[in-house]
Design a protein around this motif. Structure first.
Motif, PDB file in Angstrom:
ATOM      1  N   MET A   1       8.141 -14.528 -43.113  1.00  0.00           N
ATOM      2  CA  MET A   1       8.203 -14.592 -44.572  1.00  0.00           C
ATOM      3  C   MET A   1       9.650 -14.742 -45.011  1.00  0.00           C
ATOM      4  SD  MET A   1       7.578 -10.592 -45.713  1.00  0.00           S
ATOM      5  CE  MET A   1       6.204 -10.336 -44.577  1.00  0.00           C
ATOM      6  N   THR A   2       9.870 -15.208 -46.216  1.00  0.00           N
ATOM      7  CA  THR A   2      11.224 -15.352 -46.722  1.00  0.00           C
ATOM      8  C   THR A   2      11.782 -13.989 -47.113  1.00  0.00           C
ATOM      9  OG1 THR A   2      10.533 -15.631 -49.028  1.00  0.00           O
ATOM     10  CG2 THR A   2      10.626 -17.621 -47.646  1.00  0.00           C
ATOM     11  N   SER A   3      13.081 -13.945 -47.298  1.00  0.00           N
ATOM     12  CA  SER A   3      13.732 -12.715 -47.726  1.00  0.00           C
ATOM     13  C   SER A   3      13.198 -12.257 -49.076  1.00  0.00           C
ATOM     14  CB  SER A   3      15.247 -12.945 -47.797  1.00  0.00           C
ATOM     15  OG  SER A   3      15.911 -11.812 -48.274  1.00  0.00           O
ATOM     16  N   GLU A   4      12.975 -13.219 -49.968  1.00  0.00           N
ATOM     17  CA  GLU A   4      12.461 -12.886 -51.298  1.00  0.00           C
ATOM     18  C   GLU A   4      11.036 -12.329 -51.218  1.00  0.00           C
ATOM     19  OE1 GLU A   4      13.856 -15.746 -50.419  1.00  0.00           O
ATOM     20  OE2 GLU A   4      15.769 -15.587 -51.500  1.00  0.00           O
ATOM     21  N   THR A   5      10.238 -12.890 -50.317  1.00  0.00           N
ATOM     22  CA  THR A   5       8.868 -12.386 -50.150  1.00  0.00           C
ATOM     23  C   THR A   5       8.881 -10.962 -49.627  1.00  0.00           C
ATOM     24  OG1 THR A   5       8.064 -14.631 -49.685  1.00  0.00           O
ATOM     25  CG2 THR A   5       6.664 -12.799 -48.998  1.00  0.00           C
ATOM     26  N   LEU A   6       9.772 -10.676 -48.679  1.00  0.00           N
ATOM     27  CA  LEU A   6       9.886  -9.318 -48.165  1.00  0.00           C
ATOM     28  C   LEU A   6      10.284  -8.351 -49.283  1.00  0.00           C
ATOM     29  CD1 LEU A   6       9.940  -7.190 -45.953  1.00  0.00           C
ATOM     30  CD2 LEU A   6      12.274  -7.910 -45.394  1.00  0.00           C
ATOM     31  N   PHE A   7      11.229  -8.748 -50.110  1.00  0.00           N
ATOM     32  CA  PHE A   7      11.648  -7.869 -51.207  1.00  0.00           C
ATOM     33  C   PHE A   7      10.481  -7.579 -52.149  1.00  0.00           C
ATOM     34  CE2 PHE A   7      13.297  -7.275 -55.537  1.00  0.00           C
ATOM     35  CZ  PHE A   7      14.030  -6.119 -55.346  1.00  0.00           C
ATOM     36  N   ASN A   8       9.725  -8.620 -52.477  1.00  0.00           N
ATOM     37  CA  ASN A   8       8.566  -8.409 -53.355  1.00  0.00           C
ATOM     38  C   ASN A   8       7.547  -7.473 -52.716  1.00  0.00           C
ATOM     39  OD1 ASN A   8       9.590 -10.095 -55.354  1.00  0.00           O
ATOM     40  ND2 ASN A   8       8.610 -11.926 -54.502  1.00  0.00           N
ATOM     41  N   LEU A   9       7.384  -7.585 -51.392  1.00  0.00           N
ATOM     42  CA  LEU A   9       6.459  -6.706 -50.676  1.00  0.00           C
ATOM     43  C   LEU A   9       6.960  -5.262 -50.685  1.00  0.00           C
ATOM     44  CD1 LEU A   9       3.885  -6.507 -49.023  1.00  0.00           C
ATOM     45  CD2 LEU A   9       5.207  -7.154 -46.994  1.00  0.00           C
ATOM     46  N   LYS A  35      29.560 -11.751 -50.596  1.00  0.00           N
ATOM     47  CA  LYS A  35      28.819 -12.999 -50.768  1.00  0.00           C
ATOM     48  C   LYS A  35      27.448 -12.859 -50.128  1.00  0.00           C
ATOM     49  CE  LYS A  35      29.077 -17.971 -49.794  1.00  0.00           C
ATOM     50  NZ  LYS A  35      29.868 -19.053 -49.154  1.00  0.00           N
ATOM     51  N   GLN A  36      26.415 -13.113 -50.895  1.00  0.00           N
ATOM     52  CA  GLN A  36      25.055 -12.950 -50.397  1.00  0.00           C
ATOM     53  C   GLN A  36      24.720 -14.050 -49.379  1.00  0.00           C
ATOM     54  OE1 GLN A  36      23.121 -10.228 -51.748  1.00  0.00           O
ATOM     55  NE2 GLN A  36      25.165  -9.792 -52.520  1.00  0.00           N
ATOM     56  N   ASP A  37      24.015 -13.644 -48.308  1.00  0.00           N
ATOM     57  CA  ASP A  37      23.573 -14.640 -47.334  1.00  0.00           C
ATOM     58  C   ASP A  37      22.278 -14.186 -46.676  1.00  0.00           C
ATOM     59  OD1 ASP A  37      24.101 -12.899 -45.148  1.00  0.00           O
ATOM     60  OD2 ASP A  37      26.142 -13.642 -44.949  1.00  0.00           O
ATOM     61  N   GLN A  38      21.749 -15.024 -45.804  1.00  0.00           N
ATOM     62  CA  GLN A  38      20.438 -14.796 -45.201  1.00  0.00           C
ATOM     63  C   GLN A  38      20.434 -13.687 -44.165  1.00  0.00           C
ATOM     64  OE1 GLN A  38      19.183 -18.002 -42.507  1.00  0.00           O
ATOM     65  NE2 GLN A  38      21.286 -18.791 -42.550  1.00  0.00           N
ATOM     66  N   TYR A  39      21.601 -13.196 -43.776  1.00  0.00           N
ATOM     67  CA  TYR A  39      21.670 -12.205 -42.708  1.00  0.00           C
ATOM     68  C   TYR A  39      21.755 -10.767 -43.224  1.00  0.00           C
ATOM     69  CZ  TYR A  39      22.820 -16.484 -40.237  1.00  0.00           C
ATOM     70  OH  TYR A  39      22.783 -17.754 -39.740  1.00  0.00           O
ATOM     71  N   LEU A  82      14.830   1.538 -38.590  1.00  0.00           N
ATOM     72  CA  LEU A  82      15.639   0.324 -38.645  1.00  0.00           C
ATOM     73  C   LEU A  82      14.833  -0.772 -37.961  1.00  0.00           C
ATOM     74  CD1 LEU A  82      19.066   1.858 -37.509  1.00  0.00           C
ATOM     75  CD2 LEU A  82      17.997   1.905 -39.783  1.00  0.00           C
ATOM     76  N   MET A  83      14.420  -1.777 -38.728  1.00  0.00           N
ATOM     77  CA  MET A  83      13.459  -2.759 -38.227  1.00  0.00           C
ATOM     78  C   MET A  83      14.015  -4.179 -38.296  1.00  0.00           C
ATOM     79  SD  MET A  83      10.013  -1.197 -40.034  1.00  0.00           S
ATOM     80  CE  MET A  83      10.842  -0.849 -41.603  1.00  0.00           C
ATOM     81  N   GLN A  84      14.018  -4.856 -37.156  1.00  0.00           N
ATOM     82  CA  GLN A  84      14.343  -6.277 -37.089  1.00  0.00           C
ATOM     83  C   GLN A  84      13.057  -7.037 -36.824  1.00  0.00           C
ATOM     84  OE1 GLN A  84      17.509  -8.178 -37.192  1.00  0.00           O
ATOM     85  NE2 GLN A  84      15.911  -9.707 -37.449  1.00  0.00           N
ATOM     86  N   PHE A  85      12.745  -7.994 -37.697  1.00  0.00           N
ATOM     87  CA  PHE A  85      11.488  -8.728 -37.599  1.00  0.00           C
ATOM     88  C   PHE A  85      11.700 -10.103 -36.959  1.00  0.00           C
ATOM     89  CE2 PHE A  85      11.082  -5.969 -41.393  1.00  0.00           C
ATOM     90  CZ  PHE A  85      10.049  -5.151 -40.935  1.00  0.00           C
ATOM     91  N   MET A  86      10.624 -10.645 -36.426  1.00  0.00           N
ATOM     92  CA  MET A  86      10.690 -11.933 -35.750  1.00  0.00           C
ATOM     93  C   MET A  86      11.023 -13.084 -36.699  1.00  0.00           C
ATOM     94  SD  MET A  86      10.293 -11.411 -32.539  1.00  0.00           S
ATOM     95  CE  MET A  86      10.044 -13.111 -32.001  1.00  0.00           C
ATOM     96  N   ASP A  87      10.778 -12.912 -37.986  1.00  0.00           N
ATOM     97  CA  ASP A  87      11.088 -13.971 -38.936  1.00  0.00           C
ATOM     98  C   ASP A  87      12.551 -13.967 -39.372  1.00  0.00           C
ATOM     99  OD1 ASP A  87      11.193 -11.770 -40.617  1.00  0.00           O
ATOM    100  OD2 ASP A  87       9.339 -12.230 -41.679  1.00  0.00           O
ATOM    101  N   GLY A  88      13.348 -13.067 -38.808  1.00  0.00           N
ATOM    102  CA  GLY A  88      14.778 -13.010 -39.127  1.00  0.00           C
ATOM    103  C   GLY A  88      15.146 -11.956 -40.145  1.00  0.00           C
ATOM    104  N   ASN A  89      14.147 -11.419 -40.836  1.00  0.00           N
ATOM    105  CA  ASN A  89      14.427 -10.367 -41.815  1.00  0.00           C
ATOM    106  C   ASN A  89      14.728  -9.054 -41.109  1.00  0.00           C
ATOM    107  OD1 ASN A  89      14.047 -11.794 -44.280  1.00  0.00           O
ATOM    108  ND2 ASN A  89      11.826 -11.719 -43.965  1.00  0.00           N
TER     109      ASN A  89
END
Length: 266
Positions: A1-9, A35-39, A82-89
């Motif tokens: 899922m995208t980062s935004e989808t995770l936040f909404n969840l 600076k905001q980024d995907q990581y 502390l959770m690292q997910f397979m989708d990169g989130n």
């Protein structure tokens, strides 16, 4: 899922669960200087009633994503995953009793409340990194830093002279370089009126000082010696003006003796 989808969840999970009374957020996503980024991680705290808190040890986290790896940190007055997910989130999720909210907000100026079902947390100030700003050192802190830098530099020298690369590199990387960075950070702090942070792991120091990359080439004894020599020169060039500007003192004679001794042996 995208980062935004995770936040909404994250938000809808808190909204739908009646035991979750507040959602807290902390960390770099609340830092206006970053600076905001995907990581970036999501650092989230669910605050639950004190009565419900003991039951949250088994809080279901599976719907946040497919886990790659996690750490579970059951700390005092909180559960922490502390959770690292397979989708990169990545999600650092904590559960705390709602009675800890005042301490939580006072602890760090990056902490804030995203959702409050109780209506208690209103008109919260905007988040800042003020808690993480460089602090003016005390004389005791300054003495400790200078002494540790030069004392442990002799350990690095001993490792080099014995041909013990791992020994030398361990003390250089974990102590000598870190104490040098404390000095450099205080220089930045003084020059900016102690109004900013150089970031986690001193990551913004290269914005203020050139040549720090040479402190990381420790691939053989010669290069470790060059790194140590560079660190010594940086420290000894910095100390006179830094101590003057901070209105702190250091033992000049000891620093000169230690520097001369180490450089002659290298």
């Amino acid at each position: 899922m995208t980062s935004e989808t995770l936040f909404n969840l994250i938000m809808t999970t808190g909204q739908k669960n009646p035991a979750i009374l507040m959602i807290g957020s902390e960390g770099s996503r609340n830092d206006p200087t970053v600076k905001q980024d995907q990581y970036q991680d999501y650092d989230i705290t669910y605050f639950v009633s004190d009565a419900d808190f003991p039951t949250f040890e088994q809080f279901d986290r599976n719907h946040f994503g497919e886990l790659m790896i996690q750490q579970i940190l059951p700390e005092k007055n909180q559960w922490c995953w502390l959770m690292q997910f397979m989708d990169g989130n990545r999600l650092d999720l904590k559960i705390q009793p709602v009675s800890s909210v005042p301490a939580y907000l006072a602890e760090d100026t990056l902490n804030t409340i995203l959702l409050d079902k109780t209506g208690v947390c209103t008109n919260l100030p905007a988040t800042t990194d003020r808690t993480h700003w460089i602090q003016h050192p005390t004389q005791r802190e300054f003495d400790a830093c200078v002494t540790e830098f030069f004392w442990v530099s002799t350990y690095v020298l001993k490792g080099i002279l014995r041909g013990e690369l791992l020994y030398a590199n361990y003390f250089f990387g974990t102590i000598v370089r870190e104490e040098l960075y404390r000095l450099l950070s205080w220089r930045v702090g003084k020059d900016t009126d102690f109004s900013l942070s150089v970031g986690k792991a001193h990551k913004r120091l290269p914005d203020y000082f050139d040549g720090l990359e040479c402190l990381y080439d420790l691939s053989d004894l010669t290069r470790t010696g060059l790194a140590l020599s560079t660190a010594l020169h940086m420290a000894t060039e910095l100390l006179p003006s830094l101590s003057h500007d901070l209105q702190l003192t250091y033992d000049v004679a000891t620093v000169d003796r230690a520097t001369d001794y180490i450089l002659q042996k290298l």
